[in-house]
Write a protein that holds these residues in place. Structure first.
Motif, PDB file in Angstrom:
ATOM      1  N   LEU A  50       0.891  -1.304  -0.060  1.00 11.07           N
ATOM      2  CA  LEU A  50       0.156   0.007  -0.062  1.00 11.07           C
ATOM      3  C   LEU A  50       1.028   1.314  -0.157  1.00 11.07           C
ATOM      4  CD1 LEU A  50      -0.045   1.692   2.931  1.00 11.07           C
ATOM      5  CD2 LEU A  50      -1.324  -0.368   3.788  1.00 11.07           C
ATOM      6  N   ILE A  51       0.366   2.277  -0.441  1.00 13.37           N
ATOM      7  CA  ILE A  51       0.909   3.559  -0.632  1.00 13.37           C
ATOM      8  C   ILE A  51       0.121   4.851  -0.045  1.00 13.37           C
ATOM      9  CG2 ILE A  51       0.418   3.856  -2.976  1.00 13.37           C
ATOM     10  CD1 ILE A  51       3.197   5.346  -3.327  1.00 13.37           C
ATOM     11  N   SER A  52       0.494   5.484   0.812  1.00 15.56           N
ATOM     12  CA  SER A  52      -0.261   6.549   1.174  1.00 15.56           C
ATOM     13  C   SER A  52      -0.391   7.607   0.124  1.00 15.56           C
ATOM     14  CB  SER A  52       0.544   7.338   2.544  1.00 15.56           C
ATOM     15  OG  SER A  52       1.754   7.893   2.016  1.00 15.56           O
ATOM     16  N   SER A  56       4.403   9.226   0.455  1.00 11.79           N
ATOM     17  CA  SER A  56       5.489   9.182   1.475  1.00 11.79           C
ATOM     18  C   SER A  56       5.599   7.939   2.630  1.00 11.79           C
ATOM     19  CB  SER A  56       5.252  10.581   2.540  1.00 11.79           C
ATOM     20  OG  SER A  56       4.026  10.278   3.084  1.00 11.79           O
ATOM     21  N   ASN A  57       4.606   7.295   2.333  1.00 12.55           N
ATOM     22  CA  ASN A  57       4.696   6.022   3.309  1.00 12.55           C
ATOM     23  C   ASN A  57       4.231   4.951   2.507  1.00 12.55           C
ATOM     24  OD1 ASN A  57       5.323   6.749   6.187  1.00 12.55           O
ATOM     25  ND2 ASN A  57       3.373   8.076   5.568  1.00 12.55           N
ATOM     26  N   VAL A  70       6.384  -0.069  -4.676  1.00 13.45           N
ATOM     27  CA  VAL A  70       5.136   0.537  -5.016  1.00 13.45           C
ATOM     28  C   VAL A  70       5.294   2.025  -5.261  1.00 13.45           C
ATOM     29  CG1 VAL A  70       4.374   0.801  -2.713  1.00 13.45           C
ATOM     30  CG2 VAL A  70       2.538   0.844  -4.492  1.00 13.45           C
ATOM     31  N   SER A  71       4.674   2.737  -6.230  1.00 16.90           N
ATOM     32  CA  SER A  71       4.847   4.176  -6.385  1.00 16.90           C
ATOM     33  C   SER A  71       3.718   4.719  -7.042  1.00 16.90           C
ATOM     34  CB  SER A  71       5.885   4.521  -7.469  1.00 16.90           C
ATOM     35  OG  SER A  71       6.033   3.717  -8.886  1.00 16.90           O
ATOM     36  N   ARG A  72       3.480   6.106  -6.936  1.00 14.12           N
ATOM     37  CA  ARG A  72       2.178   6.660  -7.517  1.00 14.12           C
ATOM     38  C   ARG A  72       2.638   7.786  -8.170  1.00 14.12           C
ATOM     39  NH1 ARG A  72      -2.027   7.113  -3.123  1.00 14.12           N
ATOM     40  NH2 ARG A  72      -3.139   8.682  -4.380  1.00 14.12           N
ATOM     41  N   ASP A  73       1.946   8.346  -9.094  1.00 14.93           N
ATOM     42  CA  ASP A  73       2.122   9.750  -9.771  1.00 14.93           C
ATOM     43  C   ASP A  73       0.861  10.523  -9.718  1.00 14.93           C
ATOM     44  OD1 ASP A  73       2.335  11.819 -11.621  1.00 14.93           O
ATOM     45  OD2 ASP A  73       3.318  10.608 -12.854  1.00 14.93           O
ATOM     46  N   ASN A  74       0.813  11.394  -8.692  1.00 18.62           N
ATOM     47  CA  ASN A  74      -0.719  11.931  -8.683  1.00 18.62           C
ATOM     48  C   ASN A  74      -0.929  12.858  -9.656  1.00 18.62           C
ATOM     49  OD1 ASN A  74      -1.069  10.567  -6.201  1.00 18.62           O
ATOM     50  ND2 ASN A  74      -0.208  12.376  -5.004  1.00 18.62           N
ATOM     51  N   ASN A  75       0.108  13.390 -10.562  1.00 20.12           N
ATOM     52  CA  ASN A  75      -0.134  14.297 -11.523  1.00 20.12           C
ATOM     53  C   ASN A  75      -0.884  13.391 -12.843  1.00 20.12           C
ATOM     54  OD1 ASN A  75       0.949  16.609 -10.610  1.00 20.12           O
ATOM     55  ND2 ASN A  75       2.701  15.860 -10.881  1.00 20.12           N
ATOM     56  N   ARG A  76      -0.837  12.206 -12.780  1.00 22.44           N
ATOM     57  CA  ARG A  76      -1.125  11.331 -13.725  1.00 22.44           C
ATOM     58  C   ARG A  76      -2.261  10.375 -13.215  1.00 22.44           C
ATOM     59  NH1 ARG A  76       4.010   9.710 -17.972  1.00 22.44           N
ATOM     60  NH2 ARG A  76       4.461  11.955 -18.209  1.00 22.44           N
ATOM     61  N   ASN A  77      -2.558  10.215 -11.970  1.00 25.65           N
ATOM     62  CA  ASN A  77      -3.453   9.618 -11.530  1.00 25.65           C
ATOM     63  C   ASN A  77      -3.401   8.154 -11.702  1.00 25.65           C
ATOM     64  OD1 ASN A  77      -4.921  11.936 -10.604  1.00 25.65           O
ATOM     65  ND2 ASN A  77      -6.194  11.762 -12.528  1.00 25.65           N
TER      66      ASN A  77
END
Lengths: 121, 108
Positions: A50-52, A56-57, A70-77
């Motif tokens: 899981l990713i916050s 950051s977590n 795991v990673s996320r790109d909040n600009n690209r959803n």
């Protein structure tokens, strides 16, 4: 309407690497914790990572820690799962999922349909 | 690590009440969520935070949690309720999500 669409699942040899992606729409992506959950053929659900909301977590199941990121790109959803040193026991359908809120301990309210990863020689 | 224990299967006649147990050490002190999964489909949340129902989930589905056992209760079971049911929680002591092994509900 909330939509989660996974991609990237393929057949790969043991020791190989793979990157899964999850494209999301229909909600404010950076308001939510995101998850990866997998299900081996004929077996139960297994939490993977899981990713916050802000990235950051991150947390991992013991079975994948040190091999998956795991990673996320909040600009690209979008949500990603980088998988390395794959083992036959990683064979499963991998679901991308959205949490109830930005809280890490909450439930999962929305699931994708999953993408199939097969690790075999 | 924290373990959640569910019976592999539960069978009930239509119209009766199904109770699916989820056991864990002092589980009553944690928030438990329940998911329904039908073959070939993604899971669906049916109960969250022990007792709450998401919108669209029938009132026939209810939950409880006390001591070392959480329970999902399905009243007036219908054929369409046949599925696997999983309990789940966040274990703060290990920073791990935990799923139970799942219970297959069969409507006789």
């Amino acid at each position: 309407e909330v939509q989660l669409v996974e991609s990237g699942g393929v057949a790969v040899q043991p020791g190989g690497s793979l990157r899964l992606s999850c494209a999301t729409s229909g909600f404010t992506f950076d308001d939510y914790t995101m998850y990866w959950v997998r299900q081996a053929p004929g077996k139960g659900l297994e939490w993977v990572s899981l990713i916050s909301w802000d990235g950051s977590n991150t947390y991992y199941a013991d079975s994948v820690k040190g091999r998956f990121t795991v990673s996320r790109d909040n600009n690209r959803n979008s949500l990603n799962l980088q998988m390395t040193n794959l083992r036959t026991e990683d064979t499963a359908r991998y679901f991308c999922a959205r949490g109830f809120s930005s809280s890490i301990g909450g439930s999962i309210t929305h699931w994708g349909q999953g993408t199939l990863v097969t690790v075999s020689s | 690590s924290y373990v959640l224990t569910q019976p592999p299967s539960v069978s009930v006649p239509p119209g009766q009440t199904a109770r699916i147990a989820c056991g864990g050490d002092n589980i009553g002190s944690k928030s438990v969520h329940w998911y329904q999964q039908k073959p070939g489909q993604a899971p669906v949340l049916v109960v969250y935070d022990d007792i709450d129902r998401p919108s669209g989930i029938p009132e026939r589905f209810s939950g409880s949690n006390s001591g070392n056992m959480a329970t999902l209760t399905i009243s007036g079971v219908e054929a369409g309720d046949e599925a696997a049911y999983y309990c789940q929680l966040w274990d703060r002591s290990s920073d791990h999500w935990v799923f139970g092994g799942g219970t297959t509900l069969t409507v006789l």
